[in-house]
Design an enzyme around this catalytic site. Structure first.
Site, short mmCIF file in Angstrom:
data_model
loop_
_atom_site.label_atom_id
_atom_site.label_comp_id
_atom_site.label_asym_id
_atom_site.label_seq_id
_atom_site.Cartn_x
_atom_site.Cartn_y
_atom_site.Cartn_z
N HIS A 108 9.04 -8.62 12.30
CA HIS A 108 9.55 -8.85 10.81
C HIS A 108 9.37 -9.82 10.69
CE1 HIS A 108 14.08 -9.15 12.80
NE2 HIS A 108 13.38 -10.51 10.94
N ASP A 159 10.23 -4.80 17.82
CA ASP A 159 9.93 -5.96 16.92
C ASP A 159 9.36 -7.06 17.30
OD1 ASP A 159 10.06 -7.10 14.66
OD2 ASP A 159 12.26 -6.34 14.79
N SER A 183 16.09 -14.33 14.48
CA SER A 183 15.35 -13.18 15.33
C SER A 183 14.07 -13.90 15.77
CB SER A 183 14.83 -12.98 13.54
OG SER A 183 15.79 -11.82 13.26
N1 ARG Z 1 18.19 -7.05 10.01
C1 ARG Z 1 16.97 -7.48 10.49
C2 ARG Z 1 17.51 -8.77 10.16
O1 ARG Z 1 18.49 -9.02 9.48
C3 ARG Z 1 16.25 -6.92 10.73
C4 ARG Z 1 15.24 -6.87 9.13
C5 ARG Z 1 13.78 -6.45 8.92
N2 ARG Z 1 14.07 -4.61 9.31
C6 ARG Z 1 14.11 -4.09 8.28
N3 ARG Z 1 13.70 -2.85 8.57
N4 ARG Z 1 14.34 -4.24 6.50
O2 ARG Z 1 16.61 -9.50 9.48
N1 GLU Z 2 16.99 -9.56 12.23
C1 GLU Z 2 17.66 -11.36 11.56
C2 GLU Z 2 16.63 -12.42 11.55
O1 GLU Z 2 15.83 -12.29 11.03
C3 GLU Z 2 18.39 -11.17 13.02
C4 GLU Z 2 19.77 -10.29 12.74
C5 GLU Z 2 20.88 -11.63 12.45
O2 GLU Z 2 21.60 -11.68 11.12
O3 GLU Z 2 21.54 -11.42 13.20
O4 GLU Z 2 16.51 -13.60 12.03
#
Ligand code: ARG
Ligand code: GLU
Length: 722
Positions: free
Chosen positions: A84, A221, A657
């Site tokens: 991502h 991921d 991330s």
């Molecule tokens: N929750 C993760 C973050 O905060 C992954 C986001 C990307 N994935 C998604 N399905 N939108 O960034």
């Molecule tokens: N998916 C998040 C990022 O892009 C990390 C998730 C979180 O907030 O801990 O950094």
């Protein structure tokens, strides 16, 4: 005496005592934690983590793009991060003929690696506590504006001095603890970064929005890139003659079994946390901000969903928009539940009562600290109503895509009405506006946006006090009583606007000048945008930031007081997108009554989810299921299963991330990519019983590269230890 004793006792009880696993530590100061880390199983030294000798683990880690972390895994500049995090460059390189999103991509050799325009990575060369230097010339008790000027001046001098060192470094000075301390960060930034490999979206984003923020998780991921440098191993813009960068350090990969309670360490760039906010700020967040923002996104997402499920073109066009709207929406819901369950505001209120008694317990403290919390409280009373309108500006008005498009033309309109603007600047602005408009329409649906517009304006009208309704809105409201009325209004608004006519707007932009600008000022969409902004700017935005600035200043005193009050506690500053270390252990948890989460998932779970045929987020390539069915696992299985993801108690946030998750020896065992839903309140308050980060197991990465993609040649440049 008795009162004093009670006070001392209560202070000790309520000290924001270091909860196990909490903390985003400054690498340079990690020595303070090293005993604790070793007690938990860590085998290396503070020097191994951070040192200026050019060979510590920090030298293997980069800030990837604008807000992710990546790490080096070979001596030829090979880098790994989340899928991502690589998504936008991967998407930009994809086309119908080269559909890397659907098929993945694996460069068979270096000449096939794909340059990614606009992507850069930054290594932290060093950090320095420059508090003394930055504040040296600031007279005690000077006004905030004076202080800011002097701080900026001193910071610029420090940055200039770095630039004179002869090597191409970029530098920045950032405040910590609301400006009680300042740190200088020196970076080396590389701009030739190329795509090496990525699994298809169906693996890299497996689970999609359905599983986002949720455990158990089965997302592959990851994506891989390579950093290129000039012949002197220095940063250089893209050139075919550039060569793979030789890093000072890269991470060794461990394929050893990861077990519950194993020590883990996450080394990366957490973005933003707000651990010191007061009870009023927690109330504002939980009872007002999050509620309204969640509701507005509910409305928007349900419109997206309805169209996306009926129409494939819209589904593709809105996929990325939907993902980003849903990401924060889901996080806010989890955060709200988590803060309520923790009773966060009440806990903070108790701490504040304690702080206040301490502050009033002698005259020296009284003069420095006693007025802070009452002043913050009264500022919050002013902030709360403004904050509501501010949130609606962001989440309702700016959620209307057409109004966003209108705002992108502001600079052009403004400049063309100014006779002093030079012809070449006008030309540049016209070209920029044209690019922006073209890009806008590529992923746009008139039908979706018209509905969003109707819903957002009517919700705004219903929820926001009339003193914040611009005249146009007032007029419209008189005629709009039902949702159908609002819909009719929105359709008419769009149909009368040049913005709804792609060809028309492009023609308009081609020879845009002061006459066209004046014409645009009468366009109904553009006018709506301008009328809202003309009201927001003086009545909301300016006072809102004014209060925020005053609060910053009070927080500076409050946090200084907390540090004095709890002088035995090891504090850590809020995340600010600089390199941090956080550590804990691999651990499951009980998210709710009757449910226990095991810390590991395997490929079996991918197959289980894939069998739920009605969930499109769970579609995987047949080839992956084939490998699973035949247990064709190569050397990557543990007890007959392919590990996919695991959870651990590491304090992380957005920006982490892609961060490496290391074992006790400092070897790479996975990539951080998310938090559990029950953990998301940790940006404000950490709870060791509920806070878990989610990591991709490195053995799943190796399995996908080797067995799924048959790109095993990439493994030969990695150093895999057992
Ligand atoms: N929750 C993760 C973050 O905060 C992954 C986001 C990307 N994935 C998604 N399905 N939108 O960034
Ligand atoms: N998916 C998040 C990022 O892009 C990390 C998730 C979180 O907030 O801990 O950094």
């Amino acid at each position: 005496m008795k009162r004093l004793l009670i006070l001392i006792f209560a202070v000790a009880m309520l000290a924001p005592r270091l909860r196990a696993d909490e903390g985003m530590w400054i690498p340079m100061l990690i020595g303070k934690n090293i005993d604790d880390m070793r007690k938990n199983g860590f085998k290396l030294t503070a020097e191994d983590l951070y040192s200026l000798n050019g060979n510590s683990l920090k030298d293997a880690i980069v800030l990837f793009g604008r807000g992710c972390t990546g790490e080096l895994i070979s001596n030829q500049g090979l880098l790994i991060t989340n899928y991502h995090c690589g998504y936008s460059p991967i998407q930009a390189l994809s086309s119908v003929e080269h559909d890397y999103l659907s098929n993945g991509f694996w460069a068979a050799n270096k000449s096939e690696e794909l340059p990614c325009q606009g992507l850069s990575v930054k290594f932290l060369v060093r950090m320095e506590d420059v508090t003394e230097r930055v504040l040296r010339e600031v007279p005690r008790g000077s006004a905030e504006s004076v202080r800011l000027k002097l701080v900026n001046k001193a910071s610029q001098e420090l940055i200039d001095a770095v630039q004179k060192e002869g090597v191409v470094y970029t530098a920045q000075v950032k405040p910590l603890y609301y400006g009680n301390q300042y740190y200088l960060y020196v970076y080396q930034e590389f701009t030739d970064v190329r795509l090496v490999g990525t699994p298809p979206e169906s693996i890299g984003k497996f689970g999609g929005d359905t599983d986002n923020w949720v455990w158990p998780r089965h997302t592959g991921d990851f994506s891989m890139f390579r950093i290129y440098a000039n012949a002197k191993n220095e940063p250089a813009d893209y050139s075919p003659s550039n060569v793979p960068y030789t890093p000072k350090r890269f991470l060794k990969i461990s394929t050893q079994e990861v077990k519950e309670n194993d020590f883990t360490l996450v080394y990366g760039f957490p973005g933003t946390t707000r651990q010191f906010i007061t009870s009023d700020a927690v109330d504002l967040l939980v009872q007002q901000s999050n509620q309204h923002k969640i509701n507005l996104r509910n409305i928007r997402l349900s419109i997206f969903d309805r169209y996306m499920s009926q129409n494939d073109t819209i589904r593709i066009r809105y996929a990325s928009k939907h993902a980003s709207v849903a990401n924060a929406w889901k996080k806010w819901i989890g955060e709200t539940i988590g803060l309520n369950r923790l009773n966060a505001a009440a806990l903070k209120r108790e701490q504040e009562t304690m702080f206040q008694s301490w502050a009033e317990s002698n005259s020296e403290r009284r003069s420095r600290y006693a007025a802070l919390l009452p002043a913050m409280h009264s500022l919050h009373q002013q902030l709360t109503p403004l904050s509501l309108v501010y949130d609606y500006r962001q989440e309702a008005i700016n959620a209307v895509e057409m109004l966003q498009l209108a705002s992108r033309l502001d600079a052009l309109v403004y400049k063309s009405l100014n006779p002093a603007t030079k012809a070449d600047e006008m030309k540049r602005l016209r070209e920029r506006a044209k690019r922006s408009v073209r890009q806008f329409y590529k992923d746009y649906s008139f039908n979706v946006d018209v509905e969003v517009c109707a819903a957002m304006l009517s919700t705004y009208a219903a929820q926001i006090p009339t003193e914040f309704h611009p005249d146009v809105l007032m007029q419209v409201e008189q005629h709009c009583k039902t949702p159908d009325d609002w819909m009719r209004f929105a359709v008419e608004l769009y149909s009368q606007s040049v913005f709804a006519d792609t060809l028309g707007i492009m023609t308009l932009l081609s020879d845009f000048d002061s006459t066209t600008a004046k014409h645009l000022l009468t366009d109904p969409v553009y006018r709506l945008h301008r009328d809202f902004e003309a009201m927001f700017e003086p009545k909301v935005v300016r006072p809102y930031y004014g209060i925020q600035d005053s609060l910053q200043l009070l927080y500076r005193g409050y946090v200084a007081g907390l540090m004095e009050l709890h002088s035995d506690k090891n504090f850590y500053p809020d995340a600010n997108l600089t390199l941090r270390i956080t550590y804990g252990r691999v651990k499951g948890f009980e998210p709710k009554d009757g449910v226990v989460y095991a810390p590991f998932t395997t490929l079996d779970g991918v197959a289980e989810k894939a069998a739920m045929l009605d969930v499109s987020d769970y579609r995987v390539p047949a080839r992956l299921l084939e490998l699973h069915k035949n247990k064709d696992y190569g050397p990557y299985a543990v007890n007959g299963k392919i590990p996919v993801a695991f959870i651990a108690a590491n304090h992380t946030t957005g920006g982490n991330s892609g961060s490496p998750i290391l074992n006790a020896e400092g070897h790479l065992i996975g990539l951080n990519f998310d938090r559990c839903w029950e953990s998301t309140m940790s940006d404000v308050m950490y709870d060791p019983n509920y806070c878990r980060n989610i990591s991709l197991d490195i053995r799943y990465v190796l399995f996908i590269i080797d067995k799924y993609a048959q790109a095993g040649y990439l493994l030969s440049e990695m150093e895999i230890v057992n």
